[in-house]
Motif scaffolding. Structure first.
Motif, short mmCIF file in Angstrom:
data_model
loop_
_atom_site.label_atom_id
_atom_site.label_comp_id
_atom_site.label_asym_id
_atom_site.label_seq_id
_atom_site.Cartn_x
_atom_site.Cartn_y
_atom_site.Cartn_z
N THR A 182 -22.46 -6.35 -30.47
CA THR A 182 -21.76 -7.33 -29.64
C THR A 182 -20.39 -6.82 -29.21
OG1 THR A 182 -22.90 -9.13 -30.82
CG2 THR A 182 -20.97 -9.72 -29.52
N VAL A 183 -19.63 -6.29 -30.16
CA VAL A 183 -18.30 -5.76 -29.85
C VAL A 183 -18.40 -4.56 -28.91
CG1 VAL A 183 -16.28 -4.60 -30.85
CG2 VAL A 183 -17.22 -6.63 -31.95
N SER A 184 -19.39 -3.71 -29.13
CA SER A 184 -19.58 -2.53 -28.28
C SER A 184 -19.79 -2.94 -26.82
CB SER A 184 -20.77 -1.70 -28.76
OG SER A 184 -20.56 -1.22 -30.07
N ALA A 185 -20.59 -3.99 -26.62
CA ALA A 185 -20.85 -4.46 -25.26
C ALA A 185 -19.58 -4.98 -24.61
CB ALA A 185 -21.92 -5.55 -25.29
N ILE A 186 -18.77 -5.71 -25.36
CA ILE A 186 -17.53 -6.27 -24.80
C ILE A 186 -16.55 -5.16 -24.44
CG2 ILE A 186 -15.49 -7.68 -25.31
CD1 ILE A 186 -17.25 -9.44 -27.05
N LEU A 187 -16.31 -4.25 -25.37
CA LEU A 187 -15.27 -3.22 -25.15
C LEU A 187 -15.74 -2.07 -24.26
CD1 LEU A 187 -13.46 -3.15 -28.59
CD2 LEU A 187 -12.76 -4.24 -26.47
N ALA A 188 -17.03 -2.08 -23.89
CA ALA A 188 -17.46 -1.13 -22.87
C ALA A 188 -16.75 -1.41 -21.55
CB ALA A 188 -18.97 -1.22 -22.68
N GLU A 189 -16.24 -2.64 -21.40
CA GLU A 189 -15.55 -3.06 -20.17
C GLU A 189 -14.04 -2.86 -20.25
OE1 GLU A 189 -17.34 -4.24 -17.67
OE2 GLU A 189 -19.26 -4.47 -18.67
N PHE A 190 -13.53 -2.30 -21.35
CA PHE A 190 -12.09 -2.12 -21.51
C PHE A 190 -11.75 -0.64 -21.68
CE2 PHE A 190 -8.24 -1.68 -24.05
CZ PHE A 190 -7.36 -2.45 -23.32
N PRO A 191 -10.69 -0.17 -20.98
CA PRO A 191 -9.88 -0.86 -19.99
C PRO A 191 -10.70 -1.16 -18.72
CG PRO A 191 -8.82 1.16 -20.78
CD PRO A 191 -10.23 1.19 -21.26
N PRO A 192 -10.19 -2.05 -17.85
CA PRO A 192 -10.93 -2.40 -16.64
C PRO A 192 -11.33 -1.15 -15.85
CG PRO A 192 -9.04 -3.84 -16.90
CD PRO A 192 -8.92 -2.79 -17.97
N GLY A 193 -12.58 -1.13 -15.42
CA GLY A 193 -13.07 0.01 -14.65
C GLY A 193 -13.65 1.12 -15.48
N SER A 194 -13.68 0.94 -16.84
CA SER A 194 -14.15 2.02 -17.70
C SER A 194 -15.59 1.84 -18.15
CB SER A 194 -13.27 2.09 -18.96
OG SER A 194 -13.40 0.90 -19.74
#
Length: 198
Positions: A182-194
């Motif tokens: 779950t965390v991996s999916a969320i932070l795949a989007e951080f920073p924006p554009g990454s």
């Protein structure tokens, strides 16, 4: 060691491609300068079944792994971190009601009741939904929000959110992997554009 962590993260990203994530962020903030972070943990809600020391440790470890792989370093709040991190976790009981036409009406499996006097099935004007079924399902839905906060102003800079149906998790290892995914999916989007394209 860093290469090993990065490899594990990439494997997790491939596994969690189907996890729904939504993000919002400040378009005026330069996220390319984020190199370090410190935790700003919310008070623990002792009455919540999803907020306890075990879950908190799993969330923190999963976030640390993701950000380490992105080249960011955890520091103490007094050492001038680029950003502060926090999270919010919730759980809600849900009810789903599905209206499903009976399978035998769709496929004409009522020969005795669906025949005309000449023995032909499916006469003109016959309804295929006269014997509908209502299926009621109870399930639990978890919500996880990861927040990135400005250290001085305490303003929200970035938020990633996901809502997922909670599967049956029987062991601590299954719970750890669920949180990590779950965390991996969320932070795949951080920073924006990454976000990594799947």
């Amino acid at each position: 060691m860093k290469k090993l962590v990065l490899t594990l993260v990439m494997l997790m990203l491939g596994a969690c491609a189907g996890v729904p994530v939504s993000t919002d962020y400040s378009q005026s903030y330069d996220f390319s300068n984020v190199s370090s972070y410190a935790w700003l943990l919310p008070p623990m809600n002792k009455k919540s079944e999803v907020d306890n020391d075990l879950i908190r440790e799993r969330v923190i470890n999963a976030v640390d792994m993701q950000l380490t792989a992105k080249g960011m370093k955890e520091v103490s709040a007094g050492d001038g971190p680029s950003v502060l991190l926090s999270y919010q976790l919730g759980q809600e009981d849900k009810i789903a009601i599905d209206n499903i036409g009976s399978w035998y009406t769709h496929f004409g499996y009522y020969p005795c009741y669906r025949c005309n006097p000449r023995g032909r099935h499916g006469y003109i004007g016959a309804s295929h939904f006269y014997n509908d079924d209502l299926w009621v399902r109870n399930y639990k839905e978890s919500t996880l929000m990861v927040d990135v906060i400005a250290p001085e102003s305490k303003k929200l800079l970035w938020r990633g959110t996901t809502k997922r149906v909670i599967p049956t998790l029987k062991t601590p290892e299954e719970r750890r992997l669920y949180v990590l995914e779950t965390v991996s999916a969320i932070l795949a989007e951080f920073p924006p554009g990454s976000a990594v394209a799947h």
